[in-house]
Write an enzyme that holds these catalytic residues in place. Structure first.
Site, PDB file in Angstrom:
ATOM      1  N   ASP A 105     -15.063   5.675 -11.152  1.00 47.09           N
ATOM      2  CA  ASP A 105     -15.668   7.018 -11.107  1.00 47.09           C
ATOM      3  C   ASP A 105     -16.289   7.515 -12.050  1.00 47.09           C
ATOM      4  O   ASP A 105     -17.372   8.027 -12.654  1.00 47.09           O
ATOM      5  CB  ASP A 105     -14.327   7.952 -10.986  1.00 47.09           C
ATOM      6  CG  ASP A 105     -14.284   7.818  -9.026  1.00 47.09           C
ATOM      7  OD1 ASP A 105     -14.761   7.109  -8.147  1.00 47.09           O
ATOM      8  OD2 ASP A 105     -13.953   9.192  -8.193  1.00 47.09           O
ATOM      9  N   GLY A 154     -14.766  13.984  -3.812  1.00 42.88           N
ATOM     10  CA  GLY A 154     -14.689  12.330  -3.385  1.00 42.88           C
ATOM     11  C   GLY A 154     -15.707  12.392  -3.835  1.00 42.88           C
ATOM     12  O   GLY A 154     -16.235  10.886  -3.454  1.00 42.88           O
ATOM     13  N   GLY A 211     -16.193  12.114  -7.088  1.00 39.80           N
ATOM     14  CA  GLY A 211     -16.200  11.731  -8.735  1.00 39.80           C
ATOM     15  C   GLY A 211     -16.265  13.248  -9.426  1.00 39.80           C
ATOM     16  O   GLY A 211     -16.865  13.127 -10.767  1.00 39.80           O
ATOM     17  N   SER A 212     -15.859  14.552  -9.024  1.00 41.24           N
ATOM     18  CA  SER A 212     -16.047  15.337  -9.648  1.00 41.24           C
ATOM     19  C   SER A 212     -14.568  15.966 -10.768  1.00 41.24           C
ATOM     20  O   SER A 212     -15.276  15.918 -12.130  1.00 41.24           O
ATOM     21  CB  SER A 212     -16.137  16.565  -8.769  1.00 41.24           C
ATOM     22  OG  SER A 212     -14.387  16.369  -8.014  1.00 41.24           O
ATOM     23  N   SER A 213     -14.000  15.026 -11.132  1.00 40.19           N
ATOM     24  CA  SER A 213     -13.026  15.290 -11.881  1.00 40.19           C
ATOM     25  C   SER A 213     -13.114  14.153 -12.870  1.00 40.19           C
ATOM     26  O   SER A 213     -12.960  14.597 -14.465  1.00 40.19           O
ATOM     27  CB  SER A 213     -11.431  14.448 -11.490  1.00 40.19           C
ATOM     28  OG  SER A 213     -11.559  13.345 -11.100  1.00 40.19           O
ATOM     29  N   ALA A 214     -14.318  13.208 -13.045  1.00 37.98           N
ATOM     30  CA  ALA A 214     -14.576  11.794 -13.590  1.00 37.98           C
ATOM     31  C   ALA A 214     -15.754  12.555 -14.257  1.00 37.98           C
ATOM     32  O   ALA A 214     -16.324  12.777 -16.018  1.00 37.98           O
ATOM     33  CB  ALA A 214     -14.685  10.688 -13.240  1.00 37.98           C
ATOM     34  N   ALA A 215     -16.359  13.179 -13.904  1.00 36.19           N
ATOM     35  CA  ALA A 215     -18.064  13.853 -14.174  1.00 36.19           C
ATOM     36  C   ALA A 215     -17.899  14.998 -15.238  1.00 36.19           C
ATOM     37  O   ALA A 215     -18.481  15.606 -15.622  1.00 36.19           O
ATOM     38  CB  ALA A 215     -19.309  14.443 -12.753  1.00 36.19           C
ATOM     39  N   PRO A 240     -19.370  18.693  -5.306  1.00 35.41           N
ATOM     40  CA  PRO A 240     -18.023  19.978  -4.711  1.00 35.41           C
ATOM     41  C   PRO A 240     -16.668  19.138  -5.289  1.00 35.41           C
ATOM     42  O   PRO A 240     -16.546  18.220  -5.255  1.00 35.41           O
ATOM     43  CB  PRO A 240     -17.888  19.898  -3.068  1.00 35.41           C
ATOM     44  CG  PRO A 240     -19.004  18.471  -3.068  1.00 35.41           C
ATOM     45  CD  PRO A 240     -19.882  18.339  -4.454  1.00 35.41           C
TER      46      PRO A 240
END
Ligand code: MEV
Length: 310
Positions: free
Chosen positions: A145, A98, A100-104, A94
């Site tokens: 992250d 929180g 870690g989507s932006s790093a992922a 999602p």
């Protein structure tokens, strides 16, 4: 020609925010959520297809600046022209919660571009490029992250230090609950920086206490003391709340979990929305807690067996 890159979500068990100031954190790669980026040959300018936007890379909205920058920097690093391919991103993490989507997104996309151009990618270069994206996303990343969304083992992580792999093997379950509300990592990180200016002593004490709780949680995990681990988690939540990084729904879900017998509960990740975690005694208890959290307003839950982890 077509190539893919993958990454996973992450859960911070202890130490979010204080990790930015050099305190330790304990975090877990979370494989129940993942991202796959595909790079495919086309003709002409690069286009992007992701949850927030579909169209030319050059016209992507401002909220995607971190992703756009990481694509440009990666292609520059590869010394290739920025044209003649499309990028498609599929995610079950999602966004902005929180996990870690932006790093992922950055990790999966960097990996896909390196695969596409048939170049090998070292971990150092992967983390360096991912942190370009994270710096745009929230100013002062600890690197946690990036490490977790690209890694396969839980870590006891201290910013700037060599990774310490930390298998958990605790006889307990984590229930992860998504509030459904977009978290505000950038604002939360900035709020703590402001508190450091306005009340340095009190803020520094809270950050050090969060660090101390992470250290004690490490020992509790090594000794399989689940009750103690739960207590440290709840204490960490109280401190994070006092630093202005919680919100009403996170506090409600934490209190509801504790009333339903959770050993401990706290927000996880950047805060001000996003996800929380509750520590359950066993599988049945985790399933009960999950129902309770969904009834109390959580939009989605996941159950994670901490014993399985190594
Ligand atoms: C965000 O997932 C974790 C924070 O500690 C920021 C960081 O470590 O870069 C809030």
């Amino acid at each position: 020609m077509k190539a893919t890159g993958i990454s996973n979500g992450k859960i911070i068990l202890m130490g979010e925010h204080s990790v930015v100031y050099g305190e330790p954190a304990i975090a877990i790669p979370f494989f129940a959520t993942a991202i796959e980026t595909t790079v495919e040959t086309t003709n002409g300018p690069v286009s992007l297809d992701c949850f927030f936007y579909k169209g030319p890379l050059s016209q992507a909205p401002k909220r995607l600046l971190n992703l756009v920058t990481v694509i440009i920097e990666t292609v520059k690093k590869l010394d290739k022209p920025l044209e003649n391919f499309d990028i498609t991103i599929n995610s079950t993490i999602p966004a902005e919660r929180g996990m870690g989507s932006s790093a992922a997104v950055a990790v999966a996309t960097i990996r896909a571009l390196f695969h596409y151009f048939k170049e090998s990618l070292s971990n150092d270069v992967l983390l360096e490029l991912t942190n370009i994206s994270e710096t745009i996303a929230h100013g002062n990343p600890s690197g946690l992250d990036a490490a977790m969304t690209s890694g396969t083992s839980p870590l006891y992580y201290i910013k700037g230090q060599k990774f310490e792999f930390f298998p958990l093997k605790v006889s307990a379950y984590l229930v992860v609950a998504d509030t459904g509300i977009t978290g505000q990592t950038k604002e939360a990180v900035e709020n703590i920086a402001l508190l450091y200016h306005s009340d340095p002593k009190k803020t520094d004490d809270s950050i050090k206490q969060l660090g101390q709780l992470a250290k004690e949680a490490k020992q509790a995990i090594q000794q399989n003391k689940t009750n103690q681990l739960g207590v440290y988690m709840t204490q960490a939540h109280t401190l994070l709340d006092s630093l202005g990084v919680s919100n009403t729904i996170l506090n409600t879900l934490v209190h509801t979990s504790l009333e339903s017998g959770a050993l401990g509960a706290k927000l996880t990740g950047g805060g001000r929305g996003g996800c929380m975690i509750a520590l359950a005694k066993n599988k049945e208890h985790a399933s009960q807690l999950s129902d309770v959290l969904l009834n109390a307003g959580a939009k989605h839950t996941w159950i994670y067996n901490m014993r399985k982890d190594d």
